[in-house]
Design an enzyme around this catalytic site. Sequence first.
Site, short mmCIF file in Angstrom:
data_model
loop_
_atom_site.label_atom_id
_atom_site.label_comp_id
_atom_site.label_asym_id
_atom_site.label_seq_id
_atom_site.Cartn_x
_atom_site.Cartn_y
_atom_site.Cartn_z
N SER A 193 5.58 -94.93 10.84
CA SER A 193 6.08 -93.57 11.06
C SER A 193 7.57 -93.57 11.40
O SER A 193 8.16 -92.52 11.61
CB SER A 193 5.29 -92.89 12.18
OG SER A 193 5.32 -93.70 13.35
N ASN B 65 -0.05 -94.31 23.31
CA ASN B 65 -0.74 -93.02 23.23
C ASN B 65 -0.18 -92.00 24.22
O ASN B 65 0.09 -90.85 23.87
CB ASN B 65 -2.24 -93.21 23.44
CG ASN B 65 -2.85 -94.09 22.36
OD1 ASN B 65 -2.19 -94.39 21.37
ND2 ASN B 65 -4.09 -94.50 22.54
N THR C 259 6.99 -44.18 6.04
CA THR C 259 5.64 -44.73 6.08
C THR C 259 5.23 -44.86 4.62
O THR C 259 5.67 -44.06 3.78
CB THR C 259 4.64 -43.81 6.83
OG1 THR C 259 4.58 -42.56 6.14
CG2 THR C 259 5.05 -43.56 8.28
N HIS C 260 4.48 -45.89 4.31
CA HIS C 260 4.11 -46.17 2.91
C HIS C 260 5.36 -46.36 2.03
O HIS C 260 5.30 -46.14 0.82
CB HIS C 260 3.24 -45.05 2.32
CG HIS C 260 2.11 -44.64 3.21
ND1 HIS C 260 0.85 -45.17 3.13
CD2 HIS C 260 2.07 -43.76 4.25
CE1 HIS C 260 0.07 -44.63 4.05
NE2 HIS C 260 0.79 -43.77 4.76
N SER D 63 26.17 -64.78 -9.06
CA SER D 63 25.34 -65.30 -10.14
C SER D 63 26.23 -66.05 -11.10
O SER D 63 27.39 -65.70 -11.31
CB SER D 63 24.66 -64.13 -10.85
OG SER D 63 24.31 -64.50 -12.17
N LYS E 252 26.99 -59.58 -9.80
CA LYS E 252 25.95 -59.81 -8.79
C LYS E 252 26.47 -60.27 -7.44
O LYS E 252 27.40 -61.05 -7.34
CB LYS E 252 24.96 -60.87 -9.29
CG LYS E 252 24.12 -60.39 -10.45
CD LYS E 252 23.00 -59.50 -9.99
CE LYS E 252 21.94 -60.37 -9.36
NZ LYS E 252 20.67 -59.66 -9.26
N ASN F 274 24.12 -61.49 -4.22
CA ASN F 274 22.72 -61.64 -3.82
C ASN F 274 22.58 -61.91 -2.32
O ASN F 274 23.34 -62.70 -1.76
CB ASN F 274 22.08 -62.78 -4.61
CG ASN F 274 22.10 -62.51 -6.11
OD1 ASN F 274 21.96 -61.36 -6.54
ND2 ASN F 274 22.31 -63.54 -6.90
N GLU G 256 16.86 -63.64 1.96
CA GLU G 256 15.83 -64.12 1.01
C GLU G 256 15.30 -65.49 1.43
O GLU G 256 14.09 -65.76 1.37
CB GLU G 256 16.40 -64.21 -0.40
CG GLU G 256 16.57 -62.87 -1.07
CD GLU G 256 17.22 -63.02 -2.44
OE1 GLU G 256 16.53 -62.78 -3.44
OE2 GLU G 256 18.40 -63.39 -2.52
N LYS H 169 3.88 -85.01 13.33
CA LYS H 169 5.33 -84.96 13.53
C LYS H 169 6.11 -84.26 12.44
O LYS H 169 6.94 -83.39 12.72
CB LYS H 169 5.86 -86.37 13.73
CG LYS H 169 5.45 -86.86 15.09
CD LYS H 169 5.68 -88.30 15.32
CE LYS H 169 4.79 -88.75 16.45
NZ LYS H 169 3.33 -88.60 16.17
N1 ARG Z 1 3.07 -93.67 15.91
C1 ARG Z 1 1.95 -93.25 16.69
C2 ARG Z 1 1.82 -91.73 16.65
O1 ARG Z 1 2.74 -91.11 16.21
C3 ARG Z 1 2.13 -93.70 18.09
C4 ARG Z 1 0.86 -93.92 18.82
C5 ARG Z 1 0.15 -95.06 18.21
N2 ARG Z 1 -0.97 -95.46 18.97
C6 ARG Z 1 -1.92 -96.27 18.47
N3 ARG Z 1 -2.89 -96.55 19.23
N4 ARG Z 1 -1.85 -96.73 17.26
O2 ARG Z 1 0.84 -91.15 17.05
#
Ligand code: ARG
Length: 465
Positions: free
Chosen positions: A32, A119, A164-165, A286, A292, A294, A299, A334
């Site tokens: 990650s 964790n 309204t509408h 444009s 134009k 825009n 948007e 994430k």
């Molecule tokens: N990269 C993990 C996450 O984003 C971190 C926690 C990982 N914990 C584990 N027991 N593998 O959740």
Amino acid sequence: MDQKKGENEAQGMWDGRFTEATDAFVQEFTASVGFDRALAAFDIAGSIAHATMLEKVGVLTSQELDAIKGGLVSIGRDIERGQFEWSVALEDVHMNVEHVLTQRIGDVGKKLHTGRSRNDQVATDVRLYLRDAVDRIVSQLTRLGNGILDLAEREAGTIMPGFTHLQVAQPVTFGHHLMAWYAMLERDRERLASCRRRINVLPLGAAALAGTSYPIDREYVAELLGFEGIAENSLDAVSDRDFAIEFCACASLAMMHFSRWAEEMILWTGAQFDFINLPDRFCTGSSIMPQKKNPDVPELVRGKSGRVFGHLVSLLTLMKGQPLAYNKDNQEDKEPLFDVARTFHDSAMAFADMIPAIEPKRENMRAAAMQGFATATDLADYLVRKGLPFRDAHEVVGKLVAAAIDQGCGLEALPLETMQARSPLIDVDVFDVLTLEGSVASRNHTGGTAPAQVRAAIERARRRQ
Ligand code: ARG
């Protein structure tokens, strides 16, 4: 990156139990660090607080703490300067930082993870990240709110059609319309403030899931990191991401509001409405049509609301099948979360810049309010004041509107005799209630569109700030 070296590094974290190296693709697949490096500053702050607490309770010596702190600060500085070498083999931001810490300060770096797990570490990092994101978003929302209030004050007496509408309904003031936006924004800000309180709770100490046997002081860590409380239950602390989902729900509601305002601004800049001009710096042209201009910013904000709603659903779905406690699924929180935070922040910033710069075309707004018999309800109310039951008044005015359509004029242009033929209660004073100014001024109660009430609403909003 040196793949061979990387493999050895990763293996180092848990090789006691393993007899072969992680498959190269699995390593990529499970990593990650490509995105969670955005947590680095918070990871380091959390680690410094954790180490400081370990020293306080006697698990680390003060020399060990100094070495760990020094190493973490130097790593933080390098990351900020873009001089940190990230390794996919080290999987995530937590193991990258810890590994380099040990490289820099030696074996004492290995003591940092005492009484902690990734964790509770990652849950802490995400909460710190989100608390910071909420604060930065709220400051943009405050700037946006002030901009709306200033514009509403300038336009408190500007008449436009209310719809309204999407059909002309009754005259309102542009200031009143803007204060409707403000009311939405104020609720969005309140929701975020309330959500922040549930974000701002410390998971550290939960360790992997059951807590730790070291004599930790969680209250002290919470105090060091500015958390308002500590998570009550270790299993819950490492596993739930409801605070992140709640943030995405708050963001979705706010983006839904932004999208509605965007839709109105887009309509208003079009030739059919032509109620406002957006300064050129918020628009593009444009490549083929030379005429134009825009409204790209509204948007895009309208378009971006879609991805925020999508991320909310992603996170709900991510969570719904997970048994207690931590599961690797949570690593998938994430990217959606970071994207929501950035999209919401940038949309708020774009609107905070643009909305105060709206240039209303007051003549066009007024002319539009003259169309569509916007004062028909005022005429009915006039008849009610003269003693006619409302249902009968409604009928009389309906007939007069039909007559005006026949003659191709507004109600105020009908001859008095034509009106009196429908109701003898009508007198020459009727023309006062048929004016746009008379109509808006008569809605003179809290929450009404009378310019005096709009000014009072702005005043109250400023006091609530
Ligand atoms: N990269 C993990 C996450 O984003 C971190 C926690 C990982 N914990 C584990 N027991 N593998 O959740």
